[in-house]
Scaffold this active site. Sequence first.
Site, PDB file in Angstrom:
ATOM      1  CD  GLU A 177      -2.307  -5.835   4.852  1.00 50.31           C
ATOM      2  OE1 GLU A 177      -1.332  -6.480   4.067  1.00 50.31           O
ATOM      3  OE2 GLU A 177      -2.219  -5.061   5.605  1.00 50.31           O
ATOM      4  CG  HIS A 207      -4.380  -4.062   2.837  1.00 51.47           C
ATOM      5  ND1 HIS A 207      -2.979  -3.121   3.657  1.00 51.47           N
ATOM      6  CD2 HIS A 207      -4.968  -2.425   1.883  1.00 51.47           C
ATOM      7  CE1 HIS A 207      -2.977  -1.792   3.419  1.00 51.47           C
ATOM      8  NE2 HIS A 207      -4.123  -1.360   2.561  1.00 51.47           N
ATOM      9  CB  CYS A 209      -0.705   0.538   1.077  1.00 54.16           C
ATOM     10  SG  CYS A 209      -2.427   0.928   0.828  1.00 54.16           S
TER      11      CYS A 209
END
Lengths: 262, 213
Positions: free
Chosen positions: B190, B188, B83
């Site tokens: 994660e 993202h 990001c």
Amino acid sequence: MYKRRLIPVLFLKDGWMVRSESFSIHQAIGDPLHHVRRMVQWDVDELIVIDIGDAEMPFGHDRVDYRNKAVTTLPEFIRLIAVECRIPLTFGGRVRSVADVRERIHNGADKVTVNSQIADNPAEVTKMATTFGSQAIVASIDYRMVGNEARVYCDRGARDVGADVKTWARRAIDAGVGEILLTSIDRDGAARGYDLETISAVANAVNVPVIACGGAGNPLHFVKCFRETRASAVAAGNIFHFTENAYPNAKLLLRHQLPDIR
Amino acid sequence: MTVAIVECGIGNVQSVANACRQIAPDTVVVADGAALTAANPQRVILPGVGAIGTVLANLRGREIAPVLERLVRGSGVPFLGICVGMQVLADVCEEFGSHRGFGWIPGHVRRMAPVVSRVRLPHVGWNTIAATWPDDPLMRDIDGKDAYFVHSYAMDCPREFVLATTEYEGVTFPCAVRRDNIAGVQFHPEKSSLIGAALLTAFIGDGLCTNAA
């Protein structure tokens, strides 16, 4: 292709998961961690958890039949959820200051919702947005129909802010929020479908994503809301708690009917 | 295998650390240059949440930037920016003013659309990754799949560095970039469930050794 999201909303009260109806009836339905685990197994698009308790309450319930150890504080609870969450987590409820946002985000939330502070202290909301980015601040806007007007209420439906949803949404965006969670109080727990007219009016009036909430009684209500409004996401609570595999089955139906579903 | 996660802003790096620990138990979170040097990592991940100016100021103020320069550009340690951690790779980053980025990949970070426009921003949600280099080890398992995005700014850079693109309301932007051992993703991993885990596994496992560029 951009996908529109189907989002389960979990309500917590004093550390219990509750089912909500008209913002006034709350039926305890068990240990929140178990519900969160189920959502993670379902690989939901995103998860919203809102703490609607009145004050900081102990999360431990001294239940020896629960296998997880008692959780005692809000940060600890968020940490436990976040460790299992491989999906975006929004945590709302009693978020009033930059410090409140920091506590939730540092413990693992990706976004927070703000509600009453849009009325009481929009400057603080702006400070939250400039510190953490607009994408981390979601305006939670609750309304009920008063005549033909969609009138906004804060403090869990207790206080009339004296404005309609579109005006309020603009006020929230001017303060810096990056998304709007729009909830119909009348339809909370009513299971008679979404308020398509108000959702459309707000989604067409703003250029931030709108999450529609309140009224889902069966998966066809999701289809209708996605088809007939420009909502970026549709959220629901109760429907995902009481039916076997409610979320995966709803997603199957949605994917079959619409192109932009994950 | 030591993976260093660089904490540089005001955001949450725990979710990235949690996701990496599943793959590499020796994952450490470092918040300044000395800790990064001491970790002597084989992989570096820079997650970025928050305003880019703040992130860049922290990276420089905490002496992280010179250590990254030495490790990543000097010694060739594989680097992944996430990001805002990808956006800092560009030359110029515009958000609340104009900031000088690392310039590791020539490029420019701008708001995806003007404030007054029909494009709904931030771009929040799941969107499809379309690889321009589908054989790149980072892309192999995720090309054509959906990942989770949350951003209003995007990086523009020469085609040769674009690993994959994503389209949102008529705007197409690079969602993954790479230059040798330096990579960045706008989404993202994660928060992207199994697809995100696949990307992190590819980065930590293969590194960027199988060079497609």
